[in-house]
Design an enzyme around this catalytic site. Structure first.
Site, PDB file in Angstrom:
ATOM      1  N   GLN A  32     -14.699   2.872  -6.401  1.00 54.96           N
ATOM      2  CA  GLN A  32     -14.167   1.552  -5.659  1.00 54.96           C
ATOM      3  C   GLN A  32     -13.070   2.152  -5.650  1.00 54.96           C
ATOM      4  O   GLN A  32     -12.623   0.914  -4.960  1.00 54.96           O
ATOM      5  CB  GLN A  32     -14.787   0.347  -6.791  1.00 54.96           C
ATOM      6  CG  GLN A  32     -15.856   0.048  -7.443  1.00 54.96           C
ATOM      7  CD  GLN A  32     -16.093  -1.042  -8.578  1.00 54.96           C
ATOM      8  OE1 GLN A  32     -15.351  -2.583  -8.387  1.00 54.96           O
ATOM      9  NE2 GLN A  32     -16.653  -0.393  -9.680  1.00 54.96           N
ATOM     10  N   ASN A  33     -12.600   3.407  -6.403  1.00 60.42           N
ATOM     11  CA  ASN A  33     -11.179   3.088  -6.282  1.00 60.42           C
ATOM     12  C   ASN A  33     -10.958   4.140  -4.918  1.00 60.42           C
ATOM     13  O   ASN A  33     -11.492   4.715  -4.342  1.00 60.42           O
ATOM     14  CB  ASN A  33     -11.163   4.071  -7.451  1.00 60.42           C
ATOM     15  CG  ASN A  33     -11.279   3.777  -8.508  1.00 60.42           C
ATOM     16  OD1 ASN A  33     -11.338   2.670  -8.723  1.00 60.42           O
ATOM     17  ND2 ASN A  33     -11.051   4.787  -9.610  1.00 60.42           N
ATOM     18  N   HIS A  48     -14.578   1.126  -1.061  1.00 59.82           N
ATOM     19  CA  HIS A  48     -13.582  -0.202  -0.805  1.00 59.82           C
ATOM     20  C   HIS A  48     -12.508   1.397  -0.134  1.00 59.82           C
ATOM     21  O   HIS A  48     -11.169   0.461   0.045  1.00 59.82           O
ATOM     22  CB  HIS A  48     -12.580  -0.832  -2.346  1.00 59.82           C
ATOM     23  CG  HIS A  48     -13.774  -1.500  -3.024  1.00 59.82           C
ATOM     24  ND1 HIS A  48     -13.754  -1.871  -4.197  1.00 59.82           N
ATOM     25  CD2 HIS A  48     -14.798  -1.432  -2.639  1.00 59.82           C
ATOM     26  CE1 HIS A  48     -14.389  -2.465  -4.307  1.00 59.82           C
ATOM     27  NE2 HIS A  48     -15.557  -2.527  -3.604  1.00 59.82           N
ATOM     28  N   ARG A  68       1.032   1.291  -3.591  1.00 64.75           N
ATOM     29  CA  ARG A  68       0.523   2.368  -4.009  1.00 64.75           C
ATOM     30  C   ARG A  68       0.059   4.165  -3.944  1.00 64.75           C
ATOM     31  O   ARG A  68       0.015   4.693  -4.588  1.00 64.75           O
ATOM     32  CB  ARG A  68      -0.803   1.526  -3.673  1.00 64.75           C
ATOM     33  CG  ARG A  68      -0.695  -0.310  -3.675  1.00 64.75           C
ATOM     34  CD  ARG A  68      -1.154  -0.394  -4.780  1.00 64.75           C
ATOM     35  NE  ARG A  68      -0.321  -0.163  -6.196  1.00 64.75           N
ATOM     36  CZ  ARG A  68       0.711  -0.891  -6.428  1.00 64.75           C
ATOM     37  NH1 ARG A  68       0.632  -2.045  -4.959  1.00 64.75           N
ATOM     38  NH2 ARG A  68       1.528  -0.852  -7.123  1.00 64.75           N
ATOM     39  N   GLY A 122     -14.830   2.684 -16.388  1.00 65.28           N
ATOM     40  CA  GLY A 122     -14.359   1.816 -16.265  1.00 65.28           C
ATOM     41  C   GLY A 122     -13.789   0.857 -14.874  1.00 65.28           C
ATOM     42  O   GLY A 122     -13.102   0.792 -14.298  1.00 65.28           O
ATOM     43  N   ASP A 179      -7.679   5.989  -4.979  1.00 66.72           N
ATOM     44  CA  ASP A 179      -6.934   6.956  -4.792  1.00 66.72           C
ATOM     45  C   ASP A 179      -8.159   7.772  -4.542  1.00 66.72           C
ATOM     46  O   ASP A 179      -9.073   8.187  -4.402  1.00 66.72           O
ATOM     47  CB  ASP A 179      -7.023   7.070  -6.615  1.00 66.72           C
ATOM     48  CG  ASP A 179      -7.510   6.710  -7.442  1.00 66.72           C
ATOM     49  OD1 ASP A 179      -8.680   8.213  -6.919  1.00 66.72           O
ATOM     50  OD2 ASP A 179      -7.353   6.615  -8.344  1.00 66.72           O
ATOM     51  N   TYR A 213       0.999  -1.627  -0.007  1.00 71.81           N
ATOM     52  CA  TYR A 213      -0.543   0.174  -0.101  1.00 71.81           C
ATOM     53  C   TYR A 213       0.893   1.389   0.225  1.00 71.81           C
ATOM     54  O   TYR A 213       0.526   2.400  -0.733  1.00 71.81           O
ATOM     55  CB  TYR A 213      -1.097  -0.085   0.907  1.00 71.81           C
ATOM     56  CG  TYR A 213      -1.977  -0.490   0.491  1.00 71.81           C
ATOM     57  CD1 TYR A 213      -2.556  -0.378  -0.029  1.00 71.81           C
ATOM     58  CD2 TYR A 213      -2.504  -2.124   1.802  1.00 71.81           C
ATOM     59  CE1 TYR A 213      -4.299  -1.463  -0.730  1.00 71.81           C
ATOM     60  CE2 TYR A 213      -3.088  -3.199   1.314  1.00 71.81           C
ATOM     61  CZ  TYR A 213      -4.012  -2.558   0.010  1.00 71.81           C
ATOM     62  OH  TYR A 213      -4.813  -3.141   0.074  1.00 71.81           O
TER      63      TYR A 213
HETATM   64  P1  OAD Z   1     -10.606  -4.083 -13.134  1.00 74.31           P
HETATM   65  O1  OAD Z   1      -9.523  -4.373 -13.284  1.00 74.31           O
HETATM   66  O2  OAD Z   1     -11.583  -4.977 -12.489  1.00 74.31           O
HETATM   67  O3  OAD Z   1     -11.441  -3.414 -14.024  1.00 74.31           O
HETATM   68  C1  OAD Z   1     -10.904  -2.540 -14.835  1.00 74.31           C
HETATM   69  C2  OAD Z   1     -11.950  -2.297 -15.467  1.00 74.31           C
HETATM   70  O4  OAD Z   1     -11.325  -0.240 -16.374  1.00 74.31           O
HETATM   71  C3  OAD Z   1     -11.506  -2.950 -16.659  1.00 74.31           C
HETATM   72  O5  OAD Z   1     -13.492  -2.985 -17.301  1.00 74.31           O
HETATM   73  C4  OAD Z   1     -11.437  -2.106 -18.237  1.00 74.31           C
HETATM   74  O6  OAD Z   1     -11.722  -2.527 -19.583  1.00 74.31           O
HETATM   75  C5  OAD Z   1     -11.411  -0.676 -17.616  1.00 74.31           C
HETATM   76  N1  OAD Z   1     -10.406   0.378 -19.030  1.00 74.31           N
HETATM   77  C6  OAD Z   1      -8.916   0.059 -18.516  1.00 74.31           C
HETATM   78  N2  OAD Z   1      -8.571   0.550 -19.011  1.00 74.31           N
HETATM   79  C7  OAD Z   1      -9.524   2.094 -18.697  1.00 74.31           C
HETATM   80  C8  OAD Z   1      -9.384   3.492 -19.639  1.00 74.31           C
HETATM   81  N3  OAD Z   1      -8.554   4.481 -19.966  1.00 74.31           N
HETATM   82  N4  OAD Z   1     -11.045   4.272 -19.716  1.00 74.31           N
HETATM   83  C9  OAD Z   1     -11.876   3.221 -18.851  1.00 74.31           C
HETATM   84  N5  OAD Z   1     -12.257   2.139 -18.792  1.00 74.31           N
HETATM   85  C10 OAD Z   1     -10.676   1.221 -18.711  1.00 74.31           C
HETATM   86  O7  OAD Z   1     -11.013  -3.093 -12.153  1.00 74.31           O
HETATM   87  P2  OAD Z   1     -12.351  -3.094 -10.987  1.00 74.31           P
HETATM   88  O8  OAD Z   1     -13.496  -3.067 -11.508  1.00 74.31           O
HETATM   89  O9  OAD Z   1     -12.789  -1.059  -9.935  1.00 74.31           O
HETATM   90  O10 OAD Z   1     -11.109  -4.399  -4.967  1.00 74.31           O
HETATM   91  O11 OAD Z   1     -12.105  -3.392  -9.838  1.00 74.31           O
HETATM   92  C11 OAD Z   1     -13.389  -3.370  -8.490  1.00 74.31           C
HETATM   93  C12 OAD Z   1     -12.471  -4.095  -7.105  1.00 74.31           C
HETATM   94  O12 OAD Z   1     -11.671  -4.931  -7.706  1.00 74.31           O
HETATM   95  C13 OAD Z   1     -11.056  -2.929  -7.177  1.00 74.31           C
HETATM   96  O13 OAD Z   1     -11.742  -1.856  -6.662  1.00 74.31           O
HETATM   97  C14 OAD Z   1     -10.504  -3.687  -5.765  1.00 74.31           C
HETATM   98  C15 OAD Z   1     -10.069  -4.701  -6.819  1.00 74.31           C
HETATM   99  O14 OAD Z   1      -9.761  -6.117  -6.695  1.00 74.31           O
HETATM  100  C16 OAD Z   1     -10.854  -4.014  -3.450  1.00 74.31           C
HETATM  101  O15 OAD Z   1      -9.228  -3.565  -3.633  1.00 74.31           O
HETATM  102  C17 OAD Z   1     -11.445  -4.458  -2.766  1.00 74.31           C
END
Ligand code: OAD
Length: 233
Positions: A88-89, A106, A58, A172, A91, A55
């Site tokens: 969910q971010n 989160h 990060r 995203g 940051d 972390y």
């Molecule tokens: P993911 O890594 O699962 O998904 C990221 C998404 O962003 C994908 O659908 C990509 O296609 C998309 N993506 C990539 N580049 C992009 C861009 N330039 N513009 C828009 N979209 C883009 O990440 P999350 O869905 O955020 O949880 O993951 C959810 C949770 O899983 C996080 O909050 C974290 C992780 O484990 C915890 O840590 C509890």
């Protein structure tokens, strides 16, 4: 004038163009790290330093990152809409772009939390949180983030917020992680939704959804432009 309520539900993809890695893309964080080694209560008990180092790295990246055009466009929407961001971010790029109502599902990387007194949450000065950093009552501080296997305390408030929405933006996120991914189902039936992602989850059925198959830094400012000029009465 009463502003219409717009809720933007964001995931790591919105911060990708700020240089922060997503989780499940091919170059994502969970390709590099085993989630069970760094983001679970078991990991913390097994190897606290490894978790803190993960972390801290990060946090250094977040401090050096800047909000991109997508974060900035969402902040601009507040002049016409009553905007809530549910992210969910961990940051703080939405806040640094100027968004005023940001709910973190989160947790927040720039904060620490007491291991024993969960209500004690502090802003982290600088980038490092280390073993021996204690709360005012003498307990070790941990990153203020939700680990796998833990409850998501902000999920009920988030469900309430999205149930009030008249327009929903989903940006995203792979919609793989629950309960966050289920949030969209709490939007009222028929509410107009926009799903912005260059690789949208094809299996997802959201109803009344326009999918914008593009990067957030391009598609969000364009969509915001449309929403600012469209007559949504
Ligand atoms: P993911 O890594 O699962 O998904 C990221 C998404 O962003 C994908 O659908 C990509 O296609 C998309 N993506 C990539 N580049 C992009 C861009 N330039 N513009 C828009 N979209 C883009 O990440 P999350 O869905 O955020 O949880 O993951 C959810 C949770 O899983 C996080 O909050 C974290 C992780 O484990 C915890 O840590 C509890």
């Amino acid at each position: 004038m009463i502003k219409r309520k717009l809720v933007a539900f964001t995931g790591s993809g919105i911060s990708a163009e700020s240089g922060l890695k997503t989780f499940r893309d091919s170059d994502g964080l969970w390709e590099e790290y085993n989630v069970y080694d760094v983001a679970t209560p078991e990991a913390w008990h097994r190897d606290r330093k490894l978790v803190l180092d993960f972390y801290n790295a990060r946090r250094r990246q977040v401090i050096n990152a800047k909000p991109n055009d997508a974060h900035i466009a969402l902040a601009k929407l507040e002049s016409k809409f009553d905007v809530d961001i549910i992210t969910q971010n961990i940051d703080d790029l939405h806040e640094r772009a100027g968004s005023t109502k940001v709910l973190h599902l989160h947790g927040e990387i720039m904060k620490s939390q007491s291991m024993l007194h969960r209500q004690l949450v502090y802003a982290i000065k600088g980038s490092e949180l280390n073993e021996g950093d204690l709360c005012e009552r003498g307990a070790q501080l941990r990153p203020f983030v939700v680990w796998f296997g833990e409850e998501v305390p902000m999920i009920r408030p988030a469900e309430h917020v999205i149930s009030q929405a008249e327009i929903v933006l989903i940006i995203g996120t792979s919609l793989q992680v629950y309960p966050a991914a289920g949030l969209v189902q709490f939007a009222r039936p028929g509410v107009k939704k926009y799903y912005i992602d260059p690789n949208p989850d094809a299996n997802i059925y959201l109803g009344n959804t326009e999918v914008l198959n593009s990067k957030a830094g391009i598609a969000v400012p364009r969509l915001v432009e449309r929403l600012m000029t469209d007559n949504y009465e």
